[in-house]
Design a protein around this motif. Structure first.
Motif, PDB file in Angstrom:
ATOM      1  N   PHE A   7      12.180  -8.700   2.861  1.00  0.00           N
ATOM      2  CA  PHE A   7      13.317  -7.784   2.754  1.00  0.00           C
ATOM      3  C   PHE A   7      13.113  -6.745   1.658  1.00  0.00           C
ATOM      4  CE2 PHE A   7      15.580 -11.269   4.969  1.00  0.00           C
ATOM      5  CZ  PHE A   7      16.111 -10.531   6.009  1.00  0.00           C
ATOM      6  N   SER A   8      12.470  -7.129   0.568  1.00  0.00           N
ATOM      7  CA  SER A   8      12.232  -6.183  -0.536  1.00  0.00           C
ATOM      8  C   SER A   8      11.333  -5.045  -0.088  1.00  0.00           C
ATOM      9  CB  SER A   8      11.605  -6.906  -1.731  1.00  0.00           C
ATOM     10  OG  SER A   8      12.465  -7.911  -2.223  1.00  0.00           O
ATOM     11  N   VAL A   9      10.227  -5.383   0.576  1.00  0.00           N
ATOM     12  CA  VAL A   9       9.303  -4.350   1.071  1.00  0.00           C
ATOM     13  C   VAL A   9      10.011  -3.443   2.071  1.00  0.00           C
ATOM     14  CG1 VAL A   9       7.196  -3.953   2.417  1.00  0.00           C
ATOM     15  CG2 VAL A   9       7.238  -5.729   0.660  1.00  0.00           C
ATOM     16  N   PHE A  10      10.776  -4.065   2.977  1.00  0.00           N
ATOM     17  CA  PHE A  10      11.485  -3.283   3.988  1.00  0.00           C
ATOM     18  C   PHE A  10      12.466  -2.296   3.353  1.00  0.00           C
ATOM     19  CE2 PHE A  10      15.277  -2.804   6.678  1.00  0.00           C
ATOM     20  CZ  PHE A  10      14.703  -2.193   7.784  1.00  0.00           C
ATOM     21  N   LEU A  11      13.273  -2.767   2.396  1.00  0.00           N
ATOM     22  CA  LEU A  11      14.291  -1.916   1.775  1.00  0.00           C
ATOM     23  C   LEU A  11      13.668  -0.810   0.928  1.00  0.00           C
ATOM     24  CD1 LEU A  11      16.944  -4.586   0.751  1.00  0.00           C
ATOM     25  CD2 LEU A  11      17.151  -2.869   2.553  1.00  0.00           C
ATOM     26  N   VAL A  12      12.608  -1.135   0.182  1.00  0.00           N
ATOM     27  CA  VAL A  12      11.958  -0.117  -0.649  1.00  0.00           C
ATOM     28  C   VAL A  12      11.381   1.001   0.226  1.00  0.00           C
ATOM     29  CG1 VAL A  12       9.981   0.332  -2.158  1.00  0.00           C
ATOM     30  CG2 VAL A  12      11.460  -1.631  -2.595  1.00  0.00           C
ATOM     31  N   LEU A  13      10.687   0.619   1.296  1.00  0.00           N
ATOM     32  CA  LEU A  13      10.110   1.617   2.200  1.00  0.00           C
ATOM     33  C   LEU A  13      11.202   2.452   2.866  1.00  0.00           C
ATOM     34  CD1 LEU A  13       7.308  -0.521   3.905  1.00  0.00           C
ATOM     35  CD2 LEU A  13       7.007   1.265   2.188  1.00  0.00           C
ATOM     36  N   LEU A  14      12.307   1.794   3.245  1.00  0.00           N
ATOM     37  CA  LEU A  14      13.415   2.510   3.879  1.00  0.00           C
ATOM     38  C   LEU A  14      14.023   3.526   2.926  1.00  0.00           C
ATOM     39  CD1 LEU A  14      15.106   2.510   6.547  1.00  0.00           C
ATOM     40  CD2 LEU A  14      16.682   0.952   5.399  1.00  0.00           C
ATOM     41  N   LEU A  15      14.204   3.146   1.658  1.00  0.00           N
ATOM     42  CA  LEU A  15      14.833   4.027   0.670  1.00  0.00           C
ATOM     43  C   LEU A  15      13.962   5.223   0.300  1.00  0.00           C
ATOM     44  CD1 LEU A  15      16.474   1.354  -1.671  1.00  0.00           C
ATOM     45  CD2 LEU A  15      17.648   2.903  -0.094  1.00  0.00           C
ATOM     46  N   ILE A  16      12.636   5.070   0.391  1.00  0.00           N
ATOM     47  CA  ILE A  16      11.766   6.208   0.052  1.00  0.00           C
ATOM     48  C   ILE A  16      11.460   7.086   1.256  1.00  0.00           C
ATOM     49  CG2 ILE A  16      10.734   4.975  -1.893  1.00  0.00           C
ATOM     50  CD1 ILE A  16       8.261   4.474  -0.205  1.00  0.00           C
ATOM     51  N   GLY A  17      12.088   6.764   2.398  1.00  0.00           N
ATOM     52  CA  GLY A  17      12.000   7.657   3.543  1.00  0.00           C
ATOM     53  C   GLY A  17      10.888   7.368   4.523  1.00  0.00           C
ATOM     54  N   VAL A  18      10.283   6.188   4.478  1.00  0.00           N
ATOM     55  CA  VAL A  18       9.245   5.829   5.451  1.00  0.00           C
ATOM     56  C   VAL A  18       9.912   5.608   6.808  1.00  0.00           C
ATOM     57  CG1 VAL A  18       7.502   4.094   6.071  1.00  0.00           C
ATOM     58  CG2 VAL A  18       7.795   4.790   3.683  1.00  0.00           C
ATOM     59  N   PRO A  19       9.331   6.101   7.912  1.00  0.00           N
ATOM     60  CA  PRO A  19       9.926   5.881   9.239  1.00  0.00           C
ATOM     61  C   PRO A  19      10.193   4.402   9.493  1.00  0.00           C
ATOM     62  CG  PRO A  19       8.133   7.460   9.402  1.00  0.00           C
ATOM     63  CD  PRO A  19       8.123   6.933   7.991  1.00  0.00           C
ATOM     64  N   ILE A  20      11.298   4.131  10.175  1.00  0.00           N
ATOM     65  CA  ILE A  20      11.788   2.767  10.330  1.00  0.00           C
ATOM     66  C   ILE A  20      10.768   1.855  10.997  1.00  0.00           C
ATOM     67  CG2 ILE A  20      12.942   3.324  12.508  1.00  0.00           C
ATOM     68  CD1 ILE A  20      14.235   0.849   9.884  1.00  0.00           C
ATOM     69  N   ALA A  21      10.010   2.368  11.967  1.00  0.00           N
ATOM     70  CA  ALA A  21       9.012   1.534  12.645  1.00  0.00           C
ATOM     71  C   ALA A  21       7.972   1.025  11.654  1.00  0.00           C
ATOM     72  CB  ALA A  21       8.336   2.320  13.766  1.00  0.00           C
ATOM     73  N   PHE A  22       7.515   1.897  10.742  1.00  0.00           N
ATOM     74  CA  PHE A  22       6.520   1.491   9.758  1.00  0.00           C
ATOM     75  C   PHE A  22       7.124   0.575   8.696  1.00  0.00           C
ATOM     76  CE2 PHE A  22       4.764   5.459  11.509  1.00  0.00           C
ATOM     77  CZ  PHE A  22       3.529   4.978  11.928  1.00  0.00           C
ATOM     78  N   CYS A  23       8.409   0.781   8.385  1.00  0.00           N
ATOM     79  CA  CYS A  23       9.090  -0.148   7.472  1.00  0.00           C
ATOM     80  C   CYS A  23       9.048  -1.568   8.029  1.00  0.00           C
ATOM     81  CB  CYS A  23      10.551   0.266   7.279  1.00  0.00           C
ATOM     82  SG  CYS A  23      10.814   1.835   6.445  1.00  0.00           S
ATOM     83  N   LEU A  24       9.372  -1.695   9.314  1.00  0.00           N
ATOM     84  CA  LEU A  24       9.378  -3.001   9.958  1.00  0.00           C
ATOM     85  C   LEU A  24       7.970  -3.588  10.025  1.00  0.00           C
ATOM     86  CD1 LEU A  24      11.794  -2.101  12.900  1.00  0.00           C
ATOM     87  CD2 LEU A  24      12.323  -3.639  11.011  1.00  0.00           C
ATOM     88  N   GLY A  25       6.998  -2.748  10.398  1.00  0.00           N
ATOM     89  CA  GLY A  25       5.632  -3.220  10.551  1.00  0.00           C
ATOM     90  C   GLY A  25       4.996  -3.649   9.242  1.00  0.00           C
ATOM     91  N   ILE A  26       5.132  -2.833   8.202  1.00  0.00           N
ATOM     92  CA  ILE A  26       4.514  -3.150   6.910  1.00  0.00           C
ATOM     93  C   ILE A  26       5.186  -4.368   6.282  1.00  0.00           C
ATOM     94  CG2 ILE A  26       4.093  -2.286   4.567  1.00  0.00           C
ATOM     95  CD1 ILE A  26       3.908   0.543   5.814  1.00  0.00           C
ATOM     96  N   ALA A  27       6.514  -4.443   6.381  1.00  0.00           N
ATOM     97  CA  ALA A  27       7.221  -5.608   5.835  1.00  0.00           C
ATOM     98  C   ALA A  27       6.787  -6.886   6.553  1.00  0.00           C
ATOM     99  CB  ALA A  27       8.727  -5.418   5.972  1.00  0.00           C
ATOM    100  N   SER A  28       6.666  -6.820   7.879  1.00  0.00           N
ATOM    101  CA  SER A  28       6.230  -7.983   8.652  1.00  0.00           C
ATOM    102  C   SER A  28       4.804  -8.383   8.280  1.00  0.00           C
ATOM    103  CB  SER A  28       6.302  -7.676  10.152  1.00  0.00           C
ATOM    104  OG  SER A  28       7.618  -7.349  10.541  1.00  0.00           O
TER     105      SER A  28
END
Length: 426
Positions: A7-28
């Motif tokens: 969740f931390s990786v997902f939220l940080v990436l989301l807040l800095i503007g990374v596209p949602i698909a990559f947020c999900l992929g990198i966090a996973s």
């Protein structure tokens, strides 16, 4: 610990503007590496997420929307709506909403609606004396009607997740979609009267008939799609292909806005849009599998029911969760991750799966017009060359009216269930 990292990786990436698909992929990926799980699970779960016949609707309806835009079909819809309502105070705003309701019955996506209608109506309303933030706000708010009035790409996703009839879900959206459009029209009219916005010259009967005849082929498209699905002539997936073929023929040979030269770019745009949606679906399915393996959905469900098992309270909590998530996350990703877990809670307090699915989609559509990740707000801000904040302020009255409709739909099941039960049986 691994879940906290997820969740931390997902939220940080989301807040800095990374596209949602990559947020999900990198966090996973971070979770899998920490857990020591073989990465062969990534393609397996991604493929499982998109291996659904009903998801073939998505590229079909995306192509149909693109063909409508390039083939001048959207322009005819807007002109007919303006001829019908332009003489009323704030008529161009009413035509904007009306055009979105008709367009939504064909494309099924809010983003396509906001981009296509906004490119015509925002400059046109500004030239006619409307405040540009108001014009942008009307466009963004009315675009959310598209995925409520059938067909609807988010409802296709919800149907594939829950196993309920997509045709019934489409029908369930008809009355709430009309109610949503009517509520926004009332809001437009009240604001137009208060602010003294202009009205157009009343169209003569001959002009109205001429515009109606001109828009006939565009309006017929909606009827063909709905009748075909309800009457069992074709499946929703086949309906998307019929819509694309119809839009091609009408755009090329009737309205003649479509040319052979347009097609390569149009197909490339369709492939890029569809590919990005499918990538999102696949990665969201991987993320959702991780959550399920950690029993996060069950914990969420238990947490909600621990607060209260009163249906009124539970429905309110579900709405709040979906509204908050919809303000931060893309619609399809939110559905794949949250819908199965929340569906169990909803059915546990007596909600019909179709009723809950419609309520969930409506919540997430409202999220498209709320900061900080309101995609439709970004689109109309870009078209109107406006600061995001000015559009966000202008859209507040429409958000209020949309929330009122949401509460009605949430607590009056008949608004969504009466039509599918009548036409397709309980």
């Amino acid at each position: 610990m691994e879940v906290i990292v997820l969740f931390s990786v997902f939220l940080v990436l989301l807040l800095i503007g990374v596209p949602i698909a990559f947020c999900l992929g990198i966090a996973s990926l971070s979770y899998l590496l920490l857990e020591g799980i073989s990465l062969t699970i990534v393609p397996q779960k991604m493929y499982a997420g998109i291996d659904s016949f009903v998801l073939l609707c998505i590229p079909g309806f995306v192509l149909a929307g693109n063909l409508m835009n390039v083939g001048n079909i959207t322009d005819h819809i807007i002109r007919f709506s303006n001829a019908l309502m332009g003489h009323i105070r704030g008529g161009l705003g009413l035509a904007n909403v009306g055009g979105s309701m008709i367009f939504g019955g064909i494309s099924g996506t809010a983003v396509a609606d906001a981009a296509s209608i906004g490119s015509v109506m925002i400059p046109g309303m500004a030239r006619s004396g409307y405040d540009k933030p108001f014009a942008a706000a009307v466009t963004a708010a009315s675009s959310t009607v598209g995925p409520i009035i059938p067909p609807s790409v988010p409802m296709i996703i919800a149907g594939s997740l829950s196993g309920v009839s997509v045709g019934k879900m489409f029908l369930a959206g008809a009355i709430p979609g009309l109610l949503l459009g009517l509520a926004m029209m009332i809001t437009v009219y009240i604001l137009a009267v208060r602010r003294g916005y202009p009205r157009e010259r009343r169209s003569t009967l001959r002009e109205l008939v001429a515009e109606g005849r001109s828009a006939f082929w565009a309006l017929l498209m909606t009827f063909i799609i709905l009748y075909g699905i309800i009457g069992g002539v074709f499946t929703p997936t086949e309906a998307s292909i019929v819509a694309s073929l119809y839009a091609f023929v009408i755009g090329m040979f009737v309205y003649k806005g479509l040319t052979w030269r347009n097609l390569p770019k149009l197909f490339v745009d369709t492939v890029l849009t569809s590919g990005s949606l499918m990538l999102l679906v696949g990665l969201a399915n991987l993320f959702g599998w991780i959550l399920t393996s950690q029993q996060i959905p069950q914990m969420l469900a238990d947490g909600i029911l621990a607060i209260s098992d009163n249906p009124i309270v539970v429905i309110l909590i579900l709405n709040l969760i979906l509204l908050v998530v919809g303000s931060f996350m893309e619609t399809i990703a939110a559905l794949i991750i949250l819908f199965p877990a929340l569906l169990g809670v909803a059915t546990g307090v007596g909600m019909d799966p179709i009723h809950f699915a419609l309520m969930a989609v409506l919540n997430l559509m409202i999220g498209l017009t709320t900061p900080p990740v309101g995609v439709c707000l970004f689109i109309v801000s870009g078209i109107g060359k406006l600061p995001m904040l000015s559009v966000a302020k202008a859209i507040v009255p429409f958000l209020i009216c949309n929330l009122v409709v949401l509460m009605l739909v949430s607590y009056i099941p008949a608004l969504s269930m009466w039509l599918p039960n009548l036409l397709m049986g309980e």
